[in-house]
Design a protein around this motif. Structure first.
Motif, mmCIF file in Angstrom:
data_model
loop_
_atom_site.group_PDB
_atom_site.id
_atom_site.type_symbol
_atom_site.label_atom_id
_atom_site.label_comp_id
_atom_site.label_asym_id
_atom_site.label_seq_id
_atom_site.Cartn_x
_atom_site.Cartn_y
_atom_site.Cartn_z
ATOM 1 N N CYS A 28 0.850 -1.185 0.000
ATOM 2 C CA CYS A 28 0.000 0.000 0.000
ATOM 3 C C CYS A 28 0.888 1.238 0.000
ATOM 4 O O CYS A 28 2.079 1.166 0.313
ATOM 5 N N GLN A 29 0.311 2.348 -0.358
ATOM 6 C CA GLN A 29 1.026 3.616 -0.277
ATOM 7 C C GLN A 29 0.906 4.137 1.163
ATOM 8 O O GLN A 29 -0.171 4.076 1.753
ATOM 9 N N TYR A 30 2.009 4.656 1.706
ATOM 10 C CA TYR A 30 1.945 5.147 3.081
ATOM 11 C C TYR A 30 2.959 6.264 3.307
ATOM 12 O O TYR A 30 3.942 6.407 2.582
ATOM 13 N N LYS A 31 2.693 7.049 4.341
ATOM 14 C CA LYS A 31 3.613 8.085 4.789
ATOM 15 C C LYS A 31 3.527 8.162 6.306
ATOM 16 O O LYS A 31 2.443 8.349 6.866
ATOM 17 N N ILE A 32 4.666 7.995 6.967
ATOM 18 C CA ILE A 32 4.720 8.004 8.432
ATOM 19 C C ILE A 32 5.458 9.258 8.881
ATOM 20 O O ILE A 32 6.529 9.583 8.359
ATOM 21 N N HIS A 33 4.874 9.939 9.846
ATOM 22 C CA HIS A 33 5.459 11.206 10.301
ATOM 23 C C HIS A 33 5.556 11.217 11.833
ATOM 24 O O HIS A 33 4.716 11.798 12.521
ATOM 25 N N PRO A 34 6.583 10.582 12.399
ATOM 26 C CA PRO A 34 6.775 10.656 13.855
ATOM 27 C C PRO A 34 7.343 12.014 14.244
ATOM 28 O O PRO A 34 8.174 12.581 13.536
ATOM 29 N N VAL A 35 6.900 12.561 15.371
ATOM 30 C CA VAL A 35 7.357 13.873 15.826
ATOM 31 C C VAL A 35 7.768 13.778 17.290
ATOM 32 O O VAL A 35 7.320 12.896 18.038
ATOM 33 N N LEU A 36 8.631 14.712 17.696
ATOM 34 C CA LEU A 36 9.104 14.754 19.074
ATOM 35 C C LEU A 36 8.084 15.414 19.989
ATOM 36 O O LEU A 36 7.878 14.985 21.124
ATOM 37 N N GLU A 37 7.446 16.480 19.519
ATOM 38 C CA GLU A 37 6.473 17.215 20.318
ATOM 39 C C GLU A 37 5.105 17.107 19.654
ATOM 40 O O GLU A 37 4.956 17.379 18.474
ATOM 41 N N LYS A 64 -0.425 -0.514 13.496
ATOM 42 C CA LYS A 64 0.977 -0.526 13.926
ATOM 43 C C LYS A 64 1.876 -0.650 12.701
ATOM 44 O O LYS A 64 1.554 -1.363 11.747
ATOM 45 N N ALA A 65 3.002 0.069 12.747
ATOM 46 C CA ALA A 65 4.015 -0.018 11.693
ATOM 47 C C ALA A 65 5.346 -0.345 12.345
ATOM 48 O O ALA A 65 5.789 0.356 13.263
ATOM 49 N N ILE A 66 5.987 -1.416 11.867
ATOM 50 C CA ILE A 66 7.238 -1.891 12.455
ATOM 51 C C ILE A 66 8.331 -1.861 11.402
ATOM 52 O O ILE A 66 8.142 -2.328 10.270
ATOM 53 N N ASN A 67 9.478 -1.330 11.754
ATOM 54 C CA ASN A 67 10.669 -1.384 10.907
ATOM 55 C C ASN A 67 11.275 -2.773 11.056
ATOM 56 O O ASN A 67 11.813 -3.119 12.108
ATOM 57 N N ILE A 68 11.172 -3.587 9.999
ATOM 58 C CA ILE A 68 11.598 -4.982 10.135
ATOM 59 C C ILE A 68 13.108 -5.123 10.260
ATOM 60 O O ILE A 68 13.605 -6.133 10.760
ATOM 61 N N PHE A 75 5.260 3.305 14.541
ATOM 62 C CA PHE A 75 3.986 3.997 14.743
ATOM 63 C C PHE A 75 2.995 3.043 15.381
ATOM 64 O O PHE A 75 2.907 1.869 15.009
ATOM 65 N N SER A 76 2.230 3.569 16.358
ATOM 66 C CA SER A 76 1.164 2.795 16.992
ATOM 67 C C SER A 76 0.050 3.758 17.368
ATOM 68 O O SER A 76 0.277 4.754 18.068
ATOM 69 N N ILE A 94 -9.216 4.283 -1.037
ATOM 70 C CA ILE A 94 -9.583 4.960 0.202
ATOM 71 C C ILE A 94 -8.287 5.340 0.922
ATOM 72 O O ILE A 94 -7.397 4.503 1.114
ATOM 73 N N SER A 95 -8.174 6.602 1.297
ATOM 74 C CA SER A 95 -7.023 7.054 2.082
ATOM 75 C C SER A 95 -7.475 7.281 3.516
ATOM 76 O O SER A 95 -8.603 7.736 3.774
ATOM 77 N N TYR A 96 -6.585 6.978 4.474
ATOM 78 C CA TYR A 96 -6.899 7.111 5.886
ATOM 79 C C TYR A 96 -5.825 7.952 6.575
ATOM 80 O O TYR A 96 -4.633 7.849 6.254
ATOM 81 N N VAL A 97 -6.277 8.743 7.523
ATOM 82 C CA VAL A 97 -5.369 9.488 8.392
ATOM 83 C C VAL A 97 -5.371 8.816 9.757
ATOM 84 O O VAL A 97 -6.437 8.447 10.272
ATOM 85 N N CYS A 98 -4.183 8.650 10.327
ATOM 86 C CA CYS A 98 -4.043 7.982 11.624
ATOM 87 C C CYS A 98 -3.358 8.912 12.622
ATOM 88 O O CYS A 98 -2.614 9.814 12.235
ATOM 89 N N GLU A 99 -3.592 8.690 13.897
ATOM 90 C CA GLU A 99 -2.922 9.446 14.949
ATOM 91 C C GLU A 99 -2.365 8.489 15.987
ATOM 92 O O GLU A 99 -2.910 7.407 16.221
ATOM 93 N N SER A 100 -1.264 8.898 16.615
ATOM 94 C CA SER A 100 -0.585 8.032 17.570
ATOM 95 C C SER A 100 -1.363 7.941 18.886
ATOM 96 O O SER A 100 -2.317 8.692 19.130
ATOM 97 N N LYS A 101 -0.918 7.049 19.759
ATOM 98 C CA LYS A 101 -1.619 6.785 21.014
ATOM 99 C C LYS A 101 -1.722 8.009 21.915
ATOM 100 O O LYS A 101 -2.628 8.083 22.757
ATOM 101 N N LEU A 102 -0.800 8.959 21.748
ATOM 102 C CA LEU A 102 -0.845 10.145 22.590
ATOM 103 C C LEU A 102 -2.178 10.885 22.429
ATOM 104 O O LEU A 102 -2.630 11.584 23.349
#
Length: 520
Positions: A28-37, A64-68, A75-76, A94-102
């Motif tokens: 699938c097409q994806y983009k992960i954007h982890p941030v510090l704040e 969940k996304a895991i770096n193998i 991302f979780s 269908i495109s989806y937006v996700c947010e982290s557990k915070l």
């Protein structure tokens, strides 16, 4: 590189794989954007052929996304709103937006309370207990490490009816600093509140190594060079807004100038207000403290860098929160920078777009940086000028080589057998001069530090055409033209053979033959 799995709620332990890094697996097409704040986010797109099609429910489905390669949980969180699309070719997606557990902290609100003489950890624990009492088990947090404290570790706070995340941000982070970190352990999800995060990483971000692009914006517009500091109101009357100033202890002036900043940026007036200060001397002290710590400029960076860890174990993967040494000589940049966010995409996983924390420069650092940048440009200009001189000298040497070669060719055409030894000596001297000239050319090429060697198909210090001419000096044969013709090469080969003959014997035989012809 990433194994992405969606789960139909917290009780689903199997999940559905929507992206596999292995050949033949789901994609699938994806983009992960982890941030510090703040809350990290993620986007992905699936089509009807995906195994996840029809099985995703907003706010219920987890992801969940895991770096193998590293085993890291990148991302979780949970899936939010979908967006359905149909392309011009009739393909549905269908495109989806996700947010982290915070973001689970946005699902609850606090209750009014006054908390006095409590530690930071105790206050945060109270906030989390309020949150946990209102949400499902998988959205709850356990108190983790707390390394943030005020000067006495004894705070005085009120709680209202804001949502939990806004309460933590306003009552703690905005006032005391620090960072929130989600940590998943076998016994639950922990929330850490840390004064500092990240480590100094040995992997540099360096020009000509892994730095692909760089943009830096230097913004001095927030600087204040003349400061007015106001204290408490002088009167309690509703329409009287007059406030205390430090004019009485500052030679009648209600402002304070920073002469160094004014010389650099001109007069820019700013104001600070302290409702709880009632003495002019304290106001003047606050003004001096402000100028002592004020930054002259804000530097904002945007960087695209190649993640060499995917092909070379000597490099480590870019991690959000870690510090990396940025080296970009032409822009006079040599300093450690912290990554506060990065973007990972499915179509270019080896290149990360890095979000860098803003750097604030003092006036001296601002001026030194400008001076270094100008010096760097001067060095580059001098280097280019030196290379231009070297190239001009090289062109002269090549012209001399061409003249020497022309002289050799002329000598070959006009060779006089009666004066063969003299001709040979002349040609030998010319060849020696040509060899010396070519040696000078080779040395000149070696003196130029920037350009790479030329080849038959690409330019370097020389053009590819010029390179082929130099190479052809050695490649000319009796059958192939080079810098000289094959006919000239044949004559030169004959001369080389004749050089191995005993010249005294040759001349004796030649004179004897001449006498016989004359006596006939």
């Amino acid at each position: 590189m990433h194994l992405i799995t969606v789960y139909n709620g917290p009780n689903d332990t199997q999940g559905i794989v929507i992206n596999s890094p292995y050949p033949g697996g789901e994609k699938c097409q994806y983009k992960i954007h982890p941030v510090l704040e703040g809350v990290s986010d993620m986007e992905f797109v699936i089509n009807p052929s995906s195994t996840g099609w029809g099985h995703i429910k907003p706010l219920i489905t987890l992801i969940k996304a895991i770096n193998i390669k590293t085993g890291e949980l990148v991302f979780s969180g949970r899936i939010l709103k979908p967006k359905q699309s149909m392309a011009q070719n009739g393909m549905f997606s269908i495109s989806y937006v996700c947010e982290s557990k915070l973001a689970y902290l946005n699902d609850s609100v606090q209750r009014y309370g006054m908390y006095q003489n409590v530690t930071v950890k105790s206050f945060l624990t109270t906030i989390l207990n309020n949150h946990n009492s209102q949400v499902e088990p998988h959205k709850r947090f356990k108190i983790g490490e707390v390394t943030v404290a005020d000067s006495n570790d004894n705070i005085y706070r009120y709680l209202g009816y804001e949502n939990t995340y806004e309460s933590i941000k306003d009552k703690l982070i905005d006032r005391l600093g620090g960072f929130l970190r989600i940590r998943e352990e076998p016994d639950g999800t922990y929330l850490d509140y840390l004064k500092t995060v990240g480590e100094v990483n040995d992997t540099p971000i360096k020009l000509r190594v892994n730095l692909k692009s760089l943009q830096r914006e230097i913004d001095p517009t927030e600087v204040i060079t003349r400061l007015v500091v106001l204290g408490a109101k002088i009167s309690d009357e509703a329409n009287n807004n007059e406030r205390l100033t430090f004019a009485s202890v500052n030679n009648g002036k209600d402002y304070l100038d920073n002469t160094a900043l004014i010389a650099e940026f001109g007069i820019v007036v700013g104001t600070l207000v302290y409702d709880d200060i009632n003495t002019p001397s304290t106001l003047l002290l606050r003004a001096n403290q402000f100028f002592a710590t004020q930054a002259a400029s804000r530097n904002a960076f945007s960087i695209s860098a190649v993640d060499l860890s995917k092909i070379d174990s000597n490099y480590s993967e870019f991690k959000v929160g870690d510090w990396y040494q940025l080296e970009a000589g032409p822009l006079a940049i040599s300093e450690p920078l912290q990554i506060i966010g990065k973007t990972i995409t499915h179509d270019n996983p080896q290149v990360d777009t890095l979000d860098i924390g803003d750097k604030y420069k003092s006036l001296s650092a601002y001026q030194n940086e400008l001076n270094k940048k100008m010096q760097s440009f001067d060095d580059i200009r001098q280097q280019v000028e030196g290379q231009a001189i070297t190239i001009r000298n090289l062109n002269n040497k090549l012209a001399d080589a061409q003249i020497s070669l022309d002289n050799i060719q002329t000598s070959l055409l006009d060779i006089d057998l009666e004066n063969l030894p003299v001709e040979l000596q002349g040609i030998s001297a010319q060849l020696l001069a040509l060899q010396t000239t070519l040696g000078d050319i080779e040395q000149a090429i070696g003196d130029i530090p920037v350009y790479g060697p030329a080849t038959s198909v690409s330019d370097g210090l020389l053009t590819s055409e010029l390179y082929m001419k130099l190479v052809s000096i050695e490649l000319a044969t009796e059958f192939i033209d080079g810098l000289m013709s094959k006919e000239d090469k044949q004559k030169l080969n004959k001369i080389t053979v004749n050089q191995s003959i005993d010249l005294d014997q040759f001349m004796t035989d030649f004179l004897a033959l001449k006498d016989q012809i004359e006596n006939m």
